[in-house]
Scaffold this motif. Structure first.
Motif, PDB file in Angstrom:
ATOM      1  N   HIS A 502      18.939 -34.459 -36.634  1.00 50.61           N
ATOM      2  CA  HIS A 502      18.600 -33.430 -35.634  1.00 50.61           C
ATOM      3  C   HIS A 502      19.719 -32.411 -35.437  1.00 50.61           C
ATOM      4  N   ARG A 503      20.706 -32.410 -36.315  1.00 47.05           N
ATOM      5  CA  ARG A 503      21.767 -31.397 -36.302  1.00 47.05           C
ATOM      6  C   ARG A 503      21.910 -30.851 -37.717  1.00 47.05           C
ATOM      7  N   GLU A 504      21.065 -29.886 -38.051  1.00 48.61           N
ATOM      8  CA  GLU A 504      21.042 -29.369 -39.414  1.00 48.61           C
ATOM      9  C   GLU A 504      22.356 -28.701 -39.797  1.00 48.61           C
ATOM     10  N   ALA A 505      23.100 -28.222 -38.798  1.00 49.58           N
ATOM     11  CA  ALA A 505      24.362 -27.548 -39.114  1.00 49.58           C
ATOM     12  C   ALA A 505      25.494 -28.536 -39.402  1.00 49.58           C
ATOM     13  N   TRP A 506      25.288 -29.802 -39.083  1.00 46.81           N
ATOM     14  CA  TRP A 506      26.349 -30.775 -39.293  1.00 46.81           C
ATOM     15  C   TRP A 506      26.395 -31.242 -40.739  1.00 46.81           C
TER      16      TRP A 506
END
Length: 950
Positions: A502-506
């Motif tokens: 749920h954190r695509e930027a991570w």
């Protein structure tokens, strides 16, 4: 088979241990060698690691050099099986694999495999209705036994296997009797069952078989008398009545149940199935691992006629099967139970029920038994007006309703055996899967499965599934580190993966960085209503207050493992009370017990305990606990040092009334305890510095000198002493500082970092002179002279030794003078002053013999041998070497033994005996390699030189 002979290997373990190659019986050697062979045989074609073999042969009663014993026994077995094998040729019957061994054997070489195949065939015959074939196969299986398994083989592994196989054999005997009863030959088994019930009076299955045999033979009174005997045995030995199945059988006999007069198979086939009820949770997508546990449940059920793909009416109704799955919070107990329930659902057509007992549910108390029974009865269609008010009457109604049904029941999240016991069916045919965070030893006739965390590969796969994309595969090293920080705990791994999803930027590396902060770690492992900390908190708060206190105080412990005594010191509690508390925490899966007497946290539980300690204990209470712990370690490490290095100069101050109750039996016991504590020693010294307990910090390190020196643990030694040095300085203890510097100098010298060693020694020398400690000054001069010698500064080296000898003689310190004389003898040899060298060494030898210092005797004898070699007096050199080897071995000085073997190699080379030189250097190399000593490189170079020169 791939062996030294073309003939087949055959091994018999179901009786006295024996091995044959073709018709020739192999002599397996002394008892412990036979015990080692038994382990390899029972795990044939699989690698058994040395650590496993050591545990199997000795358990907790370890000898001084267990690895050497393993090597000796393996070598003995190889000589027995392959007498013509060269010393360095690979074993073909017993092969080496890394740090373990494997016995190569055909699939049916071990009689246990043949036994298991016969039993499997017999049970398949029972399932297909071919009872004559089943009886023949059971008879064949039991005929393979020649007595007690592994008869005469010592060791904990053999004892455990003997018990296990005796239990397996007894189960097969009972299976065979079931077949004979089903064939209508009741009278034929009464005598055997009489014997079995006398030998195993608490085993209920033979009693039920005996009662049924009597009843079918028209002897109802004898059947009821048999029940009375069974009940008397249970009450006498257990204080309990027989189980519900036996009581139910008695009632049916009293009532003359016509169903008992025919085989159960026919009864089951004639009964129409009740309407099924099914409320299982959905199966878990992406379920990973647990193959071993799944196979165990399925194979256990198959023993009694279970297994999908056959009509339930075509085989006997199996007995009630109960499995209790326990493990720490978040380990995946419910997932496994639900997975098993879905897999087995077709075998239990009368219904599959799931009930959450809420032992660990936020905001909810555990279900009372009466409430749970009300829910279960309603689930199978019993109207509310028919459900009794009292719990025991509800339990009786529940058992009556399930009689004759094949039901699968999942009792999830149980608080304990008392909550579960009333919910169990009373008759055959059903399967119960229980999950609990506590072990449930109070359940009888139950099989227990304790879940551990997932293996590395499976945990990484679970993380990738939870993350749902390619990032874990693209960052394998970061993924491995995330899984490791999660301790391979399924709940933590899934939450970490879900956070990444749920954190695509991570990136995985970014997630790793967030988890790297221990104080934030538990907060990071939370997503929606799922939280590792909440799960742990429920387990923690279910404990009594005194258990909670010791759990959170253990969060202060700086090392990876601890003993009962260490935990008692930390908590300030009685050892016996602490032992009970730790065992309770193990049962609750809040602690692990890797081996008897030693405990540890799962990594995340350790973080949780430390957090609870910070939140619930004052700073003063935490410091007081750490002070108690470090005071304990100062004394016990000092006790060990007293045995390892009895002629040391300094000792710990004993508190008034100290009984020395934690003293060790001997030097070997002291070393073994320190070996077990090794990983936690440097963390203890670090913790002392962090808490401002500097005096304890440098003392613990100082009293580890003998251990580090005996085991040649240079890296550990340096780590501890570098942490201890600022402790000594902050404490203002100049003598302690000097002694720590000397220890660092010894390490650097042994690692051949001679310039660094000289720097440490010179600083220590200045401190010794500043405080006027003449004996200490002499000791430093001795060591300084040794390092100067290695730097080629012969004159400086001799000067240091002569100054040291003068000081020791002035002070009347004969042991110190002996050391100085020994070193001075070496320096004179370096300078070509051989007669002076011999004179010094002989004086030193006389002193060490006077004080019984076998290790130092070995050192002097070794140096005398080298001097004689330098003079060309090879026979005298060899004699001194043999004497040195004996002394080194008496002192358990493996490094010194390697040095003397190296010396022997040089003497034989100088005398032109190349083959013998090579043999001695190979022996030295084995020891140096085992010790990870830099000197191994020198010996390799010497062997290479021999090879180049032919």
């Amino acid at each position: 088979m791939d062996a030294a002979t073309d003939q087949e290997l055959a091994v018999r373990v179901l009786g006295p241990l024996r091995a044959f190659v073709g018709e020739h019986e192999i002599e397996l050697g002394p008892p412990l060698q036979r015990a080692l062979f038994a382990v390899l045989a029972l795990r044939s074609n699989h690698v058994v690691y040395r650590t496993e073999l050591i545990d199997a042969l000795w358990g907790e009663e370890l000898p001084t050099r267990p690895e050497g014993g393993i090597h000796t026994y393996v070598a003995g077995l190889r000589r027995a099986f392959e007498p013509g094998r060269g010393r360095r040729s690979p074993g073909r019957v017993i092969a080496s694999r890394g740090s373990g061994y494997l016995l190569r054997a055909a699939s049916d070489a071990v009689d246990l495999a043949r036994f298991e195949r016969c039993v499997e065939t017999a049970r398949a015959a029972v399932g297909s209705g071919d009872l004559p074939e089943a009886e023949r196969r059971y008879d064949e299986a039991l005929g393979i036994f020649e007595g007690a398994a592994l008869g005469g083989v010592p060791g904990p592994f053999a004892a455990a296997q003997r018990d296990r196989l005796a239990e397996v054999r007894l189960g097969v005997v009972e299976d065979r009797i079931d077949v004979i009863l089903a064939r209508g030959r009741h009278a034929a088994v009464i005598g055997d069952l009489r014997t079995m019930t006398r030998e195993h009076p608490l085993r209920e299955r033979p009693w039920s078989q005996l009662m049924l045999a009597f009843y079918r033979a028209g002897r109802q009174a004898d059947a009821l008398a048999a029940f009375d005997e069974a009940r008397e045995a249970c009450v006498r030995d257990l204080g309990l009545d027989p189980g519900p199945a036996l009581r139910d059988l008695r009632q049916r006999i009293v009532l003359g149940d016509p169903g008992l007069t025919v085989p159960v198979r026919a009864e089951t086939a004639a009964r129409a199935p009740a309407p099924a009820c099914r409320n299982l949770p959905r199966d878990i997508e992406g379920f990973i691992g647990r193959d071993r546990e799944t196979d165990r449940v399925l194979s256990s059920i198959d023993r009694f006629g279970g297994g999908s793909g056959r009509s339930p009416g075509a085989r006997p109704v199996p007995p009630l099967r109960v499995f209790a799955i326990d493990g720490m919070a978040g380990v995946g107990k419910t997932s496994l139970a639900v997975r098993l329930a879905h897999r087995l659902a077709d075998d239990y057509p009368d219904g599959q029920l799931y009930l959450d007992l809420h032992a660990h549910t936020v905001g909810q108390d555990p279900l009372a038994a009466a409430t749970a029974l009300d829910k279960l009865l309603r689930a199978i269609g019993v109207p509310g007006e028919r459900i009794p008010a009292e719990a025991d009457e509800r339990a009786a109604t529940w058992r009556a309703e399930l009689a004759g049904r094949r039901m699968l029941l999942v009792l999830d999240n149980a608080a304990g055996a008392a909550q579960v016991r009333p919910l169990l069916p009373g008759s055959a045919g059903s399967l119960v899967l229980i999950t609990a965070r506590r072990r449930l030893p109070g359940l009888q006739d139950c099989e227990f499965l304790s879940l551990d965390v997932l293996p590395d590969t499976e945990a990484a796969t679970l993380f990738a599934i939870a993350a749902g994309d390619v990032r874990p595969a693209a960052e394998p090293e970061a993924t491995e580190a995330v899984v490791r920080i999660c301790g391979n705990l399924p709940l933590a791994v899934q939450i970490a993966g879900a956070r990444l999803r749920h954190r695509e930027a991570w990136s995985v590396a970014h997630l790793l960085d967030r988890l790297g902060d221990e104080e934030r770690r538990l907060a990071e492992l939370r997503v929606d209503d799922r939280s590792v900390a909440v799960a742990f908190g429920l387990s923690y708060r279910s404990q009594a207050p005194d258990r909670q206190r010791i759990f959170r105080l253990l969060g202060l412990f700086p090392g990876p493992e601890f003993t009962v005594r260490a935990a008692a010191a930390l908590a300030g509690t009685d050892v016996r009370d602490t032992d009970e508390a730790l065992e309770d925490l193990v049962d609750a899966h809040l602690l692990d017990q890797p081996r008897a007497g030693r405990y540890r946290f799962h990594d995340l539980l350790g973080v949780f305990a430390a957090r609870q300690c910070r939140e619930e204990e004052t700073e003063a209470a935490r410091r007081a606990a750490m002070e108690r712990l470090l005071d304990f370690y100062v004394l016990i490490v000092d006790d060990a040092e007293e045995l390892i290095r009895p002629h040391r100069l300094d000792r710990a101050e004993r508190p008034p009334g100290d009984s020395g109750a934690h003293r060790f039996d001997d030097r070997a016991a002291a070393l073994a305890w320190l070996d077990a504590e090794r990983a936690g020693l440097a963390p203890l010294v670090r913790a002392a510095g962090e808490y401002g307990l500097d005096h304890q910090g440098w003392q613990i390190a100082r009293y580890l000198w003998g251990f580090f020196e005996a085991r040649r643990l240079w890296a550990d030694w340096i780590a501890c002493y570098e942490l201890a040095l600022p402790c000594a300085r902050r404490a203002g203890d100049r003598l302690a500082e000097a002694r720590i510097l000397v220890g660092l100098g010894v390490c650097r010298h042994d690692l051949r970092e001679y310039a660094e060693a000289v720097g440490h020694y010179r600083r220590a020398l200045g401190l010794m002179r500043e405080i006027g400690f003449r004996s200490g000054e002499a000791g430093v001069l001795t060591n300084l002279g040794n390092s100067y010698r290695r730097l080629g500064e012969v004159a400086e080296s001799i000067s240091c030794q002569e100054q040291s000898l003068e000081i020791f003689r002035e002070s009347g310190d004969r042991p110190g003078a002996g050391i100085a004389l020994a070193n001075l003898g070496e320096r004179y040899r370096d300078a070509g002053r051989f007669e002076e060298s011999i004179a010094c060494q002989r004086q030193a030898l006389e002193i060490f013999q006077e004080f019984g210092s076998r290790g130092l005797e070995g050192n002097v004898l070794d140096n005398l041998a080298r001097t004689y070699q330098s003079m060309g007096r090879y026979d005298e050199a060899l004699q001194r070497c043999e004497e040195a080897l004996a002394a080194r071995r008496d002192a358990a000085d493996r490094y010194g033994e390697a040095e003397t073997l190296d010396c022997l190699g040089h003497i034989h080379q100088a005398a032109g005996r190349t083959v013998e030189a090579r043999r001695q250097w190979n022996r030295a190399l084995d020891l140096f390699d085992a010790l990870d000593a830099p000197a191994a490189a020198d010996v390799r170079a010497q062997l290479a030189g021999l090879a180049r020169n032919g």
